[in-house]
Design an enzyme around this catalytic site. Sequence first.
Site, PDB file in Angstrom:
ATOM      1  N   SER A 145       0.856  -1.195   0.000  1.00  0.00           N
ATOM      2  CA  SER A 145       0.000   0.000   0.000  1.00  0.00           C
ATOM      3  C   SER A 145       0.882   1.231   0.000  1.00  0.00           C
ATOM      4  O   SER A 145       1.968   1.230   0.597  1.00  0.00           O
ATOM      5  CB  SER A 145      -0.879   0.021   1.243  1.00  0.00           C
ATOM      6  OG  SER A 145      -1.537   1.273   1.343  1.00  0.00           O
ATOM      7  N   TYR A 158      -2.656  -0.174  10.042  1.00  0.00           N
ATOM      8  CA  TYR A 158      -2.640  -0.614   8.648  1.00  0.00           C
ATOM      9  C   TYR A 158      -1.310  -0.232   7.977  1.00  0.00           C
ATOM     10  O   TYR A 158      -0.633  -1.080   7.378  1.00  0.00           O
ATOM     11  CB  TYR A 158      -3.824   0.000   7.899  1.00  0.00           C
ATOM     12  CG  TYR A 158      -3.899  -0.387   6.441  1.00  0.00           C
ATOM     13  CD1 TYR A 158      -4.322  -1.656   6.060  1.00  0.00           C
ATOM     14  CD2 TYR A 158      -3.541   0.508   5.439  1.00  0.00           C
ATOM     15  CE1 TYR A 158      -4.383  -2.024   4.717  1.00  0.00           C
ATOM     16  CE2 TYR A 158      -3.605   0.159   4.103  1.00  0.00           C
ATOM     17  CZ  TYR A 158      -4.030  -1.103   3.743  1.00  0.00           C
ATOM     18  OH  TYR A 158      -4.091  -1.464   2.425  1.00  0.00           O
TER      19      TYR A 158
HETATM   20  N1  NAD Z   1      -8.628  -1.100  -2.017  1.00  0.00           N
HETATM   21  C1  NAD Z   1      -7.690  -0.197  -1.737  1.00  0.00           C
HETATM   22  O1  NAD Z   1      -7.937   1.011  -1.745  1.00  0.00           O
HETATM   23  C2  NAD Z   1      -6.287  -0.659  -1.435  1.00  0.00           C
HETATM   24  C3  NAD Z   1      -5.266   0.311  -1.399  1.00  0.00           C
HETATM   25  C4  NAD Z   1      -3.953  -0.078  -1.108  1.00  0.00           C
HETATM   26  C5  NAD Z   1      -3.674  -1.408  -0.875  1.00  0.00           C
HETATM   27  N2  NAD Z   1      -4.677  -2.344  -0.907  1.00  0.00           N
HETATM   28  C6  NAD Z   1      -4.299  -3.750  -0.623  1.00  0.00           C
HETATM   29  O2  NAD Z   1      -4.684  -4.559  -1.713  1.00  0.00           O
HETATM   30  C7  NAD Z   1      -4.939  -5.886  -1.237  1.00  0.00           C
HETATM   31  C8  NAD Z   1      -6.296  -6.329  -1.761  1.00  0.00           C
HETATM   32  O3  NAD Z   1      -7.299  -5.469  -1.209  1.00  0.00           O
HETATM   33  P1  NAD Z   1      -8.758  -5.264  -1.846  1.00  0.00           P
HETATM   34  O4  NAD Z   1      -8.952  -3.819  -1.989  1.00  0.00           O
HETATM   35  O5  NAD Z   1      -8.917  -6.164  -3.001  1.00  0.00           O
HETATM   36  O6  NAD Z   1      -9.633  -5.719  -0.592  1.00  0.00           O
HETATM   37  P2  NAD Z   1     -10.803  -6.799  -0.476  1.00  0.00           P
HETATM   38  O7  NAD Z   1     -11.340  -6.604   0.892  1.00  0.00           O
HETATM   39  O8  NAD Z   1     -11.706  -6.695  -1.654  1.00  0.00           O
HETATM   40  O9  NAD Z   1     -10.007  -8.193  -0.588  1.00  0.00           O
HETATM   41  C9  NAD Z   1      -9.189  -8.702   0.433  1.00  0.00           C
HETATM   42  C10 NAD Z   1      -9.328 -10.212   0.400  1.00  0.00           C
HETATM   43  O10 NAD Z   1      -8.436 -10.767   1.407  1.00  0.00           O
HETATM   44  C11 NAD Z   1      -9.104 -11.871   1.982  1.00  0.00           C
HETATM   45  N3  NAD Z   1      -8.551 -12.191   3.294  1.00  0.00           N
HETATM   46  C12 NAD Z   1      -8.687 -11.486   4.442  1.00  0.00           C
HETATM   47  N4  NAD Z   1      -8.105 -12.148   5.448  1.00  0.00           N
HETATM   48  C13 NAD Z   1      -7.560 -13.277   4.919  1.00  0.00           C
HETATM   49  C14 NAD Z   1      -6.838 -14.366   5.468  1.00  0.00           C
HETATM   50  N5  NAD Z   1      -6.552 -14.430   6.776  1.00  0.00           N
HETATM   51  N6  NAD Z   1      -6.434 -15.360   4.640  1.00  0.00           N
HETATM   52  C15 NAD Z   1      -6.749 -15.321   3.321  1.00  0.00           C
HETATM   53  N7  NAD Z   1      -7.452 -14.329   2.757  1.00  0.00           N
HETATM   54  C16 NAD Z   1      -7.855 -13.321   3.547  1.00  0.00           C
HETATM   55  C17 NAD Z   1     -10.570 -11.426   2.075  1.00  0.00           C
HETATM   56  O11 NAD Z   1     -11.458 -12.526   2.247  1.00  0.00           O
HETATM   57  C18 NAD Z   1     -10.744 -10.694   0.750  1.00  0.00           C
HETATM   58  O12 NAD Z   1     -11.237 -11.567  -0.259  1.00  0.00           O
HETATM   59  C19 NAD Z   1      -4.888  -5.817   0.279  1.00  0.00           C
HETATM   60  O13 NAD Z   1      -3.653  -6.330   0.719  1.00  0.00           O
HETATM   61  C20 NAD Z   1      -5.003  -4.344   0.582  1.00  0.00           C
HETATM   62  O14 NAD Z   1      -4.384  -4.006   1.793  1.00  0.00           O
HETATM   63  C21 NAD Z   1      -5.961  -1.995  -1.191  1.00  0.00           C
END
Ligand code: NAD
Length: 262
Positions: A145, A158
């Site tokens: 991130s 986070y």
């Molecule tokens: N969406 C944003 O704005 C954003 C920005 C920066 C970084 N990210 C990062 O991108 C990645 C994906 O995020 P996203 O936006 O797709 O979120 P999301 O919530 O759509 O997806 C996250 C997924 O991780 C899974 N998960 C959670 N705990 C878990 C565990 N213990 N074991 C296995 N799976 C698990 C959830 O079930 C979910 O399907 C994350 O690491 C997040 O921190 C997202």
Amino acid sequence: MKLTGIEGSTVLVTGAAGGIGSAVASCLATAGASVVAADIDGERATALADSLREGGSTALGLRMDVTDCTDVERVVDTVERSVGPIGILVNAAGVLGRVAALTEYEDAEWERVFAVNAHGPFNCMRAVGRRMAERRHGRIITVGSNSAAIVKTGQGLYGASKAAAHYLTNCLGLELAGLGVRCLVVAPGTTETAMSRTNWHLSGRREALLHGEQDSYRVGIPRGRFAQPEEIASVVGFLASDQAAHLTVTTVTVDGGSSLRP
Ligand SMILES: NC(=O)c1ccc[n+]([C@@H]2O[C@H](COP(=O)([O-])OP(=O)(O)OC[C@H]3O[C@@H](n4cnc5c(N)ncnc54)[C@H](O)[C@@H]3O)[C@@H](O)[C@H]2O)c1
């Protein structure tokens, strides 16, 4: 440019039921990889794999909890035996946790956010990295991130957990650089997925995220919009390909300019 080096590879994507993880799984499946979609939500991971297979790709959906090293070892072992040696690992599982002042967090919140965002990638990279090192070939991409490198109010847990994931990934990349294993971080800014929508919904911060917020040291997004998951996935696809063969031990920030990096 056609990406090479992905077709025929076995790919393990964690968090594959989520917005970015499922876009990454689709991107790599389209490039010809055999995709193992793993998520703690096994049903949604299986549904994604079913839809990829309907589109003609090779895919398998599995439940895996990245916080449980025994579960991770079991899944990695199963995948290597039943699908093939893992050539690409994408760590996309993550949780945002509550937006709160650092002094307000409970112990359980610290433990959960670090368990998923830092311990999770460590478990997966240790299990897969050992095998890749033996084979002297592999690519590991952690979806981190831009919060890891910008101090923001309300995201202490986070951001710190993501900084740990960045360091772990780049450290492994340094340790395995001579063994043909490339390790990289893709650092998204705010991307339109369930995770960010929950954040806006709970705290009404959509406009502040987009336009900046002086008191939280947010600069907004110069590009003027949030990322789509596919725009993160296409960068992961490039980094996993042979076209990025000389890229390792670095972080590619995909945030519409919001971290103002020189
Ligand atoms: N969406 C944003 O704005 C954003 C920005 C920066 C970084 N990210 C990062 O991108 C990645 C994906 O995020 P996203 O936006 O797709 O979120 P999301 O919530 O759509 O997806 C996250 C997924 O991780 C899974 N998960 C959670 N705990 C878990 C565990 N213990 N074991 C296995 N799976 C698990 C959830 O079930 C979910 O399907 C994350 O690491 C997040 O921190 C997202």
